[in-house]
Write an enzyme that holds these catalytic residues in place. Structure first.
Site, PDB file in Angstrom:
ATOM      1  CG  HIS A 196      -2.606   0.654   1.187  1.00 60.97           C
ATOM      2  ND1 HIS A 196      -2.596   1.529   0.081  1.00 60.97           N
ATOM      3  CD2 HIS A 196      -3.557   0.387   1.266  1.00 60.97           C
ATOM      4  CE1 HIS A 196      -3.836   2.400   0.037  1.00 60.97           C
ATOM      5  NE2 HIS A 196      -4.115   1.280   1.230  1.00 60.97           N
ATOM      6  CB  SER A 197       4.325   2.491   1.386  1.00 58.87           C
ATOM      7  OG  SER A 197       4.961   1.207   1.022  1.00 58.87           O
TER       8      SER A 197
END
Length: 482
Positions: A164-165
């Site tokens: 998700h980063s």
């Protein structure tokens, strides 16, 4: 412009591939993570608080492996982020950066497997949920792609797993639009990668960036502090009223006004269970129009209807369900990729049995959320949390754990696409479990809505029943459109 996740944004994925490819190097081009990405990266705790997202693409045939691999090699060179790893700052409070992985191995990131017989959706989802739960090697680029063969009628699937980063849901759609073609035939004139500009940041460079960032921010912060002080002296009543309004807004957007379901108490997030549904976008639009709502309103109403049916089958009748919904904060001039979103809490009107009334109530809730002063309050908290030990950041990142369900809705590609000659028939997204019992995500592709459910198996032992109830909830809503 602040846009609810699931409603059209400034980025238009229907533009031609040639135009999109011209901007491919801009996808995720930031030198370092922003505060939200840093918090997700450092607060990750497997398996209860993972930041892994996944997309399952259903293909009408198994693509030629050599062509499929060559397409990934080309894409990895065209989009620099796909060959970059995380570089931590020399300062523990500094944001990590992105640097080229000198030991990049495409055959590590791109795999090829066969699901066991009979190769149906249960076997496919079992593989996908197991693969999604495996933590990333944090010393390598944060993506993995798997071609899954052995499906009935010679079909195949592709599982793209991202951290998700790297990006949010809208960024994932942008990425997939760059990786897919508009034709089944090979495209001979695809652009080649441009030379990278500038040297990769070192740990010391990132530390210096952090110091310079705080130094540059000091005059602005001091000016705001002085301005706030003057305002408090000259207009104390107005200052107090503004502060109270912000606090009240923060309570509405960060603290759900509904008590959690007893069925979901004691969840751990340690066991991911996947499920899928689909419906035609035109049908969902017709239902939304019949109730004077948006597609996103109809989607949330269908989920809540399914939750009501599920609870009724367990002998429970609840008026509302605590929910969290991501809100896109992307603007017209924002680059592709990255993360630009905030999470909004609200009490989902689960007890309303009339789907049209449920959509109407949700329309009001959604519109009010969009103008909440504290909607993006997490952007103020994330920098503070990143200055503290990672365990504190992990606790801050679990703010959504008080919600029972998270629901994301991202507009996908409205046209037909192909991967190495294989037609993409469906796209099913799967988000992480940020402390919730059920994470629902929807992506439209070629006129079909693909809904992926990530369910916490530590408390939901009858996941097939829950998915069936969600299907009933969708039927309830779709019936509004005839």
């Amino acid at each position: 412009m602040v846009t609810m996740a699931g409603e059209r944004t400034a980025y238009d994925p229907s533009r031609a591939n040639a135009e999109a490819w011209a901007h491919a190097s801009e996808w995720g081009a930031a030198r370092r993570m922003n505060d939200l990405e840093t918090l997700m990266w450092r607060s990750e705790r497997h398996p209860a608080h993972s930041s892994t997202t996944a997309a399952l693409l259903m293909l009408d045939t198994a693509p030629d492996w050599a062509r499929f691999r060559a397409a990934h090699d080309w894409a990895g060179r065209l989009i620099p982020r796909m060959r970059q790893r995380v570089q931590e700052s020399a300062l523990p409070i500094g944001a990590p950066g992105w640097v080229s992985d000198d030991n990049f191995d495409l055959d590590y990131h791109l795999r090829r497997v066969r699901v066991p017989a009979p190769g149906g959706m249960p076997q496919l989802l079992a593989f996908a949920q197991s693969a999604a739960m495996v933590p990333f090697d944090r010393s390598r680029p944060l993506w993995e792609g798997t071609l899954i063969e052995g499906l009935p009628d010679g079909k195949a699937a592709y599982l793209l797993k991202l951290h998700h980063s790297l990006t949010d849901g809208l960024g994932s759609v942008q990425l997939l639009s760059l990786l897919q073609s508009r034709t089944r035939e090979h495209t001979p004139d695809k652009p080649v990668a441009r030379s990278a500009e500038g040297a990769d940041p070192s740990a010391n460079d990132l530390a210096i960036d952090t110091i310079n960032h705080h130094v540059r921010a000091m005059p602005s912060a001091a000016s705001k502090l002085v301005s706030a002080g003057v305002q408090a002296i000259t207009n104390p009543r107005g200052t107090t009223d503004s502060a109270l309004r912000f606090v009240a807004s923060a309570r509405r957007t960060a603290i759900p006004a509904a008590k959690g379901s007893p069925l979901f108490e004691g969840r751990t997030g340690a066991a991911w269970r996947f499920g899928v549904l689909e419906c035609e976008l035109a049908d969902l639009k017709a239902a939304a129009k019949a109730a004077s709502g948006s597609v996103n309103d109809a989607y949330i109403a269908a989920l809540l209807g399914g939750m009501r049916i599920y609870h009724e089958q367990h002998g429970l009748s609840l008026r509302s369900l605590p929910m969290v919904m991501p809100v896109s904060l992307r603007r017209d001039d924002d680059p592709m990729g990255g993360n630009k979103w905030a999470g909004a809490m609200f009490a989902g009107p689960m007890g309303i049995t009339d789907p049209a009334e449920r959509i109407a109530v949700l329309r009001g809730l959604v519109l009010s959320l969009r103008v909440e002063p504290a909607l993006d309050s997490f952007s103020f908290l994330a920098p503070i949390a990143n200055l503290l030990p990672s365990g504190v950041g992990a606790a801050a990142a679990k703010v959504s754990a008080s919600a029972d369900m998270s629901a994301s809705n991202v507009p996908g590609l409205p046209y037909q696409t192909y991967m190495a000659g294989a037609k993409v028939e469906r796209v099913f997204p799967f988000g992480p479990l940020p402390g919730v019992a059920v994470m629902a995500a929807m992506v439209t592709h070629g006129g079909t809505c693909g809904v992926g459910f990530n369910m916490d198996g530590s408390v939901i032992h009858d996941t097939d029943r829950l998915v069936e109830c969600m299907g009933d909830g969708f039927e309830e809503v779709l019936a509004l459109g005839g």
